[in-house]
Scaffold this motif. Structure first.
Motif, PDB file in Angstrom:
ATOM      1  N   LEU A 153      43.782  48.112  36.687  1.00  0.00           N
ATOM      2  CA  LEU A 153      44.143  48.118  35.263  1.00  0.00           C
ATOM      3  C   LEU A 153      45.121  46.996  34.940  1.00  0.00           C
ATOM      4  O   LEU A 153      45.128  46.457  33.834  1.00  0.00           O
ATOM      5  N   THR A 154      45.956  46.652  35.909  1.00  0.00           N
ATOM      6  CA  THR A 154      46.973  45.631  35.672  1.00  0.00           C
ATOM      7  C   THR A 154      46.947  44.504  36.694  1.00  0.00           C
ATOM      8  O   THR A 154      47.620  43.491  36.503  1.00  0.00           O
ATOM      9  N   SER A 155      46.181  44.689  37.780  1.00  0.00           N
ATOM     10  CA  SER A 155      46.260  43.749  38.891  1.00  0.00           C
ATOM     11  C   SER A 155      44.875  43.444  39.455  1.00  0.00           C
ATOM     12  O   SER A 155      43.857  43.799  38.861  1.00  0.00           O
ATOM     13  N   THR A 156      44.864  42.803  40.620  1.00  0.00           N
ATOM     14  CA  THR A 156      43.626  42.483  41.314  1.00  0.00           C
ATOM     15  C   THR A 156      43.543  43.282  42.604  1.00  0.00           C
ATOM     16  O   THR A 156      44.518  43.921  43.029  1.00  0.00           O
ATOM     17  N   TYR A 157      42.385  43.210  43.254  1.00  0.00           N
ATOM     18  CA  TYR A 157      42.229  43.885  44.538  1.00  0.00           C
ATOM     19  C   TYR A 157      43.255  43.380  45.544  1.00  0.00           C
ATOM     20  O   TYR A 157      43.781  44.160  46.345  1.00  0.00           O
ATOM     21  N   LEU A 192      45.802  45.721  47.840  1.00  0.00           N
ATOM     22  CA  LEU A 192      45.917  45.667  49.297  1.00  0.00           C
ATOM     23  C   LEU A 192      47.306  45.186  49.722  1.00  0.00           C
ATOM     24  O   LEU A 192      47.888  45.715  50.679  1.00  0.00           O
ATOM     25  N   ASP A 193      47.851  44.211  49.028  1.00  0.00           N
ATOM     26  CA  ASP A 193      49.201  43.736  49.350  1.00  0.00           C
ATOM     27  C   ASP A 193      50.236  44.853  49.206  1.00  0.00           C
ATOM     28  O   ASP A 193      51.162  44.970  50.023  1.00  0.00           O
ATOM     29  N   ASP A 194      50.106  45.665  48.164  1.00  0.00           N
ATOM     30  CA  ASP A 194      51.036  46.783  47.968  1.00  0.00           C
ATOM     31  C   ASP A 194      50.956  47.766  49.140  1.00  0.00           C
ATOM     32  O   ASP A 194      51.982  48.297  49.595  1.00  0.00           O
ATOM     33  N   SER A 217      37.346  40.927  40.473  1.00  0.00           N
ATOM     34  CA  SER A 217      38.724  40.949  40.970  1.00  0.00           C
ATOM     35  C   SER A 217      38.813  40.493  42.423  1.00  0.00           C
ATOM     36  O   SER A 217      39.911  40.421  42.982  1.00  0.00           O
ATOM     37  N   LEU A 218      37.685  40.196  43.039  1.00  0.00           N
ATOM     38  CA  LEU A 218      37.672  39.828  44.449  1.00  0.00           C
ATOM     39  C   LEU A 218      37.557  38.313  44.608  1.00  0.00           C
ATOM     40  O   LEU A 218      36.528  37.723  44.272  1.00  0.00           O
ATOM     41  N   ASN A 219      38.603  37.681  45.114  1.00  0.00           N
ATOM     42  CA  ASN A 219      38.488  36.272  45.472  1.00  0.00           C
ATOM     43  C   ASN A 219      37.836  36.172  46.854  1.00  0.00           C
ATOM     44  O   ASN A 219      37.581  37.186  47.516  1.00  0.00           O
ATOM     45  N   ASP A 220      37.567  34.973  47.314  1.00  0.00           N
ATOM     46  CA  ASP A 220      36.841  34.800  48.576  1.00  0.00           C
ATOM     47  C   ASP A 220      37.578  35.420  49.751  1.00  0.00           C
ATOM     48  O   ASP A 220      36.970  36.043  50.625  1.00  0.00           O
TER      49      ASP A 220
END
Length: 324
Positions: free
Chosen positions: A124-128, A132-134, A226-229
């Motif tokens: 809702l506010t961030s990316t995947y 995962l970082d959290d 929301s998924l970068n490489d």
């Protein structure tokens, strides 16, 4: 609709029409998920006797706050115990809903461990990557503060359901890649393990309660962007090729779940690469059935899960107390 679903699938007899909850498909978008969070936040759940709950804030990779909940037996005192990092589900969009307080408390009680649940920031506010970082920041915090909170940092397990199962599996790989804390065991519950949607269970279960392929198709049109490489490789667990240092696992799939075959595929891949995997293909159940902790089928499965956790930690036989 509910009666039709019960007649169509051979659910466990405890799931009568009143206990079948269908997720509205029109909510499968970011705006709809805001509504879902508000609805879920109004739900009340019973507390679990003898389990204390506290909350703390830690800093994320970007310096912003991440909320954690800590659950432990009130009688623990200064006793050092294994710790379970729990990562909640919710299609990467739902927050930490109230039912997880009961679920996490029951893990603390039945597995005789400490439980830390991370309220990672959602899509809702961030990316995947932020999700995962959290989770990784929570893992690092647990490891770094183990002595302070009487956690055995050599017995850290990670567990999660659905989206949380994906993040749990990804976290095991990420921590290994970053030379981070060692994860002793992973428990993946009806996990999403790939962005692919060509499994037989995806074709079979288009209308099942809890989750189904119709809902999955809709929400994944928002998840994929929301998924970068770099993050795509962690999300797609079934495409992983490096399993050096990856811990053993308990993987649970539900008979009537569109994600069933994804979990099975990852279990096979782990086994092929030398991991010991307990695959539990539960009959008569569907996705997220265990949100209702009062059912006998849920109590039985919770005992199985906690027995596997305790076996992985080498702790004594699980206590005989019932799930709430």
């Amino acid at each position: 609709m509910r009666k039709t679903i019960c007649n169509k699938y051979n659910f466990n007899s405890e799931f009568d029409n009143k206990k079948i909850k269908m997720t509205p498909s029109f909510l499968m978008n970011p705006r709809g998920m805001v509504v879902m969070n508000k609805i879920m936040d109004m739900m009340k759940v019973p507390l679990v006797d003898s389990i204390s709950r506290t909350s703390r804030f830690i800093k994320g990779k970007d310096g912003k706050n991440i909320k954690l909940y800590i659950y432990e037996n009130e009688s623990d005192g200064d006793i050092t115990k294994p710790v379970l990092l729990y990562i909640h589900g919710g299609a990467f969009y739902l927050d930490y809903i109230s039912s997880y307080h009961t679920i996490a408390s029951n893990y603390a009680k039945l597995a005789d461990c400490k439980v830390v649940s991370v309220c990672y920031r959602t899509l809702l506010t961030s990316t995947y990557q932020t999700c995962l970082d959290d989770c990784y920041q929570a893992l690092r915090w647990i490891y770094d503060n183990a002595e302070r909170f009487h956690w055995d940092k050599n017995k850290i397990a990670v567990a999660g359901d659905s989206a949380g199962g994906n993040l749990s599996g990804a976290l095991v790989h990420l921590s290994r890649d970053l030379n981070g804390p060692n994860i002793a065991y992973q428990m993946l519950l009806y996990p999403c393990t790939t962005t692919k949607e060509d499994q037989q269970s995806m074709l079979d279960f288009t209308d099942t309660p809890g989750w189904n392929s119709a809902l999955h198709h809709k929400i994944f049109s928002y998840i994929r962007p929301s998924l970068n490489d770099n993050m795509r490789k962690y999300f797609n667990l079934t495409d992983m090729s490096n399993f050096e240092g990856i811990c053993d696992a308990y993987i649970e799939v539900e008979e009537f779940d569109c994600l069933r075959d994804q979990g099975k595929e990852y279990a096979s891949l782990l086994r092929e690469n030398g991991c010991t995997v307990s695959l539990n293909d539960v009959k008569g159940t569907f996705h997220a059935f265990d949100q209702d902790q009062s059912l006998n089928i849920t109590k039985s499965i919770m005992k199985t899960r906690c027995d596997r956790l305790r076996a992985s930690w080498g702790t004594e036989e699980r206590n005989k107390e019932e799930v709430l």
